[in-house]
Design an enzyme around this catalytic site. Structure first.
Site, short mmCIF file in Angstrom:
data_model
loop_
_atom_site.label_atom_id
_atom_site.label_comp_id
_atom_site.label_asym_id
_atom_site.label_seq_id
_atom_site.Cartn_x
_atom_site.Cartn_y
_atom_site.Cartn_z
N GLU A 127 -9.72 -0.76 -6.03
CA GLU A 127 -8.46 0.24 -6.20
C GLU A 127 -9.03 1.69 -6.57
O GLU A 127 -10.17 1.85 -6.76
CB GLU A 127 -7.77 0.02 -7.56
N PRO A 128 -8.33 2.57 -6.54
CA PRO A 128 -8.72 4.07 -6.88
C PRO A 128 -9.62 4.38 -7.99
O PRO A 128 -10.79 4.75 -8.14
CB PRO A 128 -7.64 4.87 -6.79
N GLU A 371 -19.04 -4.50 -0.41
CA GLU A 371 -19.37 -5.66 -0.92
C GLU A 371 -20.31 -5.52 -2.23
O GLU A 371 -21.14 -6.64 -2.44
CB GLU A 371 -19.56 -6.68 0.28
N GLU A 375 -26.95 -1.48 -6.75
CA GLU A 375 -27.01 -1.60 -8.04
C GLU A 375 -26.48 -2.86 -8.64
O GLU A 375 -26.97 -3.65 -9.35
CB GLU A 375 -26.41 -0.30 -8.86
C1 LIG Z 1 -16.11 1.95 4.38
C2 LIG Z 1 -15.80 1.09 3.05
C3 LIG Z 1 -14.90 -0.08 3.29
C4 LIG Z 1 -14.71 -0.87 2.40
N1 LIG Z 1 -13.89 -1.99 2.38
C5 LIG Z 1 -13.38 -2.60 1.38
C6 LIG Z 1 -12.59 -3.95 1.68
O1 LIG Z 1 -12.11 -4.06 2.95
N2 LIG Z 1 -11.95 -4.33 0.45
C7 LIG Z 1 -12.31 -4.10 -0.63
O2 LIG Z 1 -11.57 -4.47 -1.51
N3 LIG Z 1 -13.07 -2.81 -0.77
C8 LIG Z 1 -13.69 -2.32 0.10
N4 LIG Z 1 -14.57 -1.04 0.20
C9 LIG Z 1 -14.77 -1.00 -1.35
C10 LIG Z 1 -16.25 -1.05 -1.83
O3 LIG Z 1 -16.41 -2.39 -1.97
C11 LIG Z 1 -16.54 -0.22 -3.11
O4 LIG Z 1 -16.57 1.24 -2.60
C12 LIG Z 1 -17.84 -0.58 -3.93
O5 LIG Z 1 -17.50 -1.74 -4.56
C13 LIG Z 1 -18.08 0.53 -5.10
O6 LIG Z 1 -17.05 0.67 -5.67
P1 LIG Z 1 -16.70 2.31 -5.92
O7 LIG Z 1 -16.60 2.82 -4.78
O8 LIG Z 1 -15.34 2.41 -6.84
O9 LIG Z 1 -18.00 2.83 -6.80
P2 LIG Z 1 -17.88 2.53 -8.35
O10 LIG Z 1 -17.84 1.36 -8.86
O11 LIG Z 1 -17.25 3.85 -8.95
O12 LIG Z 1 -19.63 3.11 -8.53
C14 LIG Z 1 -20.09 4.47 -8.38
C15 LIG Z 1 -21.66 4.10 -8.72
O13 LIG Z 1 -21.95 3.70 -9.97
C16 LIG Z 1 -22.76 2.59 -9.96
N5 LIG Z 1 -22.28 1.69 -10.99
C17 LIG Z 1 -21.21 1.10 -11.36
N6 LIG Z 1 -21.50 0.26 -12.02
C18 LIG Z 1 -22.68 0.11 -12.47
C19 LIG Z 1 -23.38 -0.79 -13.39
N7 LIG Z 1 -22.93 -1.65 -14.30
N8 LIG Z 1 -24.75 -0.55 -13.50
C20 LIG Z 1 -25.15 0.61 -12.64
N9 LIG Z 1 -24.61 1.26 -11.67
C21 LIG Z 1 -23.44 0.92 -11.68
C22 LIG Z 1 -22.49 1.99 -8.57
O14 LIG Z 1 -23.54 1.08 -8.04
C23 LIG Z 1 -22.29 3.46 -7.77
O15 LIG Z 1 -23.67 3.94 -7.47
C24 LIG Z 1 -14.83 -0.51 0.95
C25 LIG Z 1 -15.62 0.96 0.59
C26 LIG Z 1 -15.94 1.35 1.93
C27 LIG Z 1 -16.87 2.64 1.49
#
Ligand SMILES: Cc1cc2nc3c(=O)[nH]c(=O)nc-3n(C[C@H](O)[C@H](O)[C@H](O)COP(=O)(O)OP(=O)(O)OC[C@H]3O[C@@H](n4cnc5c(N)ncnc54)[C@H](O)[C@@H]3O)c2cc1C
Length: 389
Positions: A127-128, A371, A375
């Site tokens: 989600e966002p 997926e 990290e």
């Molecule tokens: C092209 C694309 C396709 C996708 N397809 C799907 C899909 O089909 N279905 C779906 O549900 N999602 C999908 N996603 C979402 C994707 O799984 C998420 O973007 C990903 O899990 C990271 O979440 P976030 O973008 O909110 O980053 P955040 O969770 O906000 O993370 C930002 C940064 O903080 C770091 N971070 C967060 N928590 C920790 C921690 N505890 N310790 C250390 N570092 C941390 C992360 O590693 C990252 O570097 C897709 C994303 C993209 C870009």
């Protein structure tokens, strides 16, 4: 390297390679530049059994195993990472979860059209305001007064194949007050033709541009209770189990793009001359070649290990999170390393759209993010090793 591979596996790999070389590679650049969804290719992949490789034939799939899956995935990704992303979500994130947690009726109804490639599946967890920390999701599913359906409201982001998906596996909170927070999440099977399902903004992306990605919005969507996957409250466990399977596919995808970039680099290092000799004769280029090749082959071994662990877990009922996370972590960082080195070995031509090298580089980056970011993979591996929850 054919180590461990039976004649049958080699046949599957070669068939996927032949298809990818003839039908995907020649149009990959077109789809990357236009950002069009490669529907004709996806339909052909369905006919060839590539959209449900591990799905039993009774449910429209090819009835093969996890090793066959990674071999085919690697070959498709070599030709085009975006196409392999569509294949990965269909196979792992959509079909695998329903096959593992669904009732007989759900498998028949929800897997068959997707595994056969007639329809396209998606997976909606992010989600966002909730990515790595999926337990904080806000999408809400509330049981109706008569208990016959859930009313779903919320917004999911970054949904691969969202713009074209016929069906999806959705995760939503059924009990927002539960502590710990992930206990109140349930999984639902969603028909995108029903009222209350809205496709939102399409994401313009750095790479894998042909794999359409968008927000999906639920506005009082009525989901019959029989379309709850697993038990209410089991959603988080289902989401994480499915990601174990998905991560092996992403690892194989990473290997595919790394190999494509490596093969092009090797050829270039042999042909391109500077200072009166092929650049491959310079030690600094040789070091890159040696490191690229070594990391590629190490990734392959971790991927095969994870695929075998998944096959063993299917029999024993165990998990293979560590093996899957190690394969994804190492292979995705290898894909980024190798494609980066490939641009460097190609010099200016590595930066040009005349060659696919810059596309490999842009496409590889996503493997370290979706997926579960690198990290998060490190967190999974370390927590499992330390015995922490
Ligand atoms: C092209 C694309 C396709 C996708 N397809 C799907 C899909 O089909 N279905 C779906 O549900 N999602 C999908 N996603 C979402 C994707 O799984 C998420 O973007 C990903 O899990 C990271 O979440 P976030 O973008 O909110 O980053 P955040 O969770 O906000 O993370 C930002 C940064 O903080 C770091 N971070 C967060 N928590 C920790 C921690 N505890 N310790 C250390 N570092 C941390 C992360 O590693 C990252 O570097 C897709 C994303 C993209 C870009």
């Amino acid at each position: 390297m054919d180590l461990y591979l039976s004649d049958e596996y080699i046949m599957i790999r070669d068939a996927a390679r032949d298809f990818a070389t003839r039908e995907i590679a020649p149009v990959a650049e077109h789809y990357d530049q236009t950002g069009e969804f490669p529907m004709p290719i996806v339909k052909r992949m369905g006919e060839l059994g590539l959209m449900g490789i591990e799905v039993p034939e009774d449910y429209g799939g090819a009835g093969m195993d996890a090793v066959a899956y990674v071999l085919a995935m690697e070959e498709i990704a070599k030709a085009d990472v975006a196409t392999s992303t569509i294949m990965s979500v269909n196979n792992s994130l959509y079909c695998h979860g329903i096959l593992t947690f669904g009732s007989e009726e759900q498998k028949k109804t929800w897997v068959t059209p997707i595994a056969s490639g007639r329809q396209i599946g998606a997976y909606a967890l992010t989600e966002p305001m909730s990515g790595s920390d999926a337990g904080t999701m806000r999408t809400r599913a509330e049981l109706s007064a008569d208990g016959s359906y859930y009313v779903i409201d919320g917004r999911k982001s970054w949904i691969t194949s969202g713009p074209v998906a016929d069906r999806l596996v959705l995760f939503a909170k059924t009990d927002p007050d539960t502590n710990p927070k992930h206990k109140g999440i349930s999984a639902f099977l969603i028909d995108t033709r029903l009222p209350g399902f809205v496709r939102g903004k399409v994401e313009p992306k750095l790479g894998i541009r042909a794999s359409a990605t968008c927000e999906v919005i639920f506005e009082e969507y009525k989901c019959p209770v029989e379309n709850c996957l697993g038990k209410p409250g089991d959603g988080f466990r289902i989401a994480m189990t499915v990601l174990d399977a998905g991560r092996i596919g992403i690892a194989a995808q990473s290997l595919g793009v790394a190999e494509a970039a490596y093969a092009a680099s090797l050829e270039y290092a042999r042909q391109r001359e500077a200072f009166g000799q092929p650049i491959g004769s310079f030690q600094m280029i040789q070091q890159k070649i040696a490191d690229m090749k070594t990391r590629i082959e190490a990734s392959r071994l971790l991927i095969y290990q994870a695929a075998l662990a998944k096959m063993a877990a299917k029999k024993s009922g165990g998990r293979y999170s560590t093996e899957a996370a190690m394969a994804k972590l190492f292979a995705s960082e290898t894909a980024m390393f190798v494609t980066h080195q490939a641009v460097q070995i190609h010099g200016g031509m590595g930066y040009s759209k005349e060659l696919p090298i810059e596309r490999y580089f842009r496409d590889a980056k996503i493997t370290e993010i979706y997926e579960g970011t690198s990290e998060i993979q490190r967190m999974v591996i370390a927590r499992n090793e330390l015995g922490l929850r």
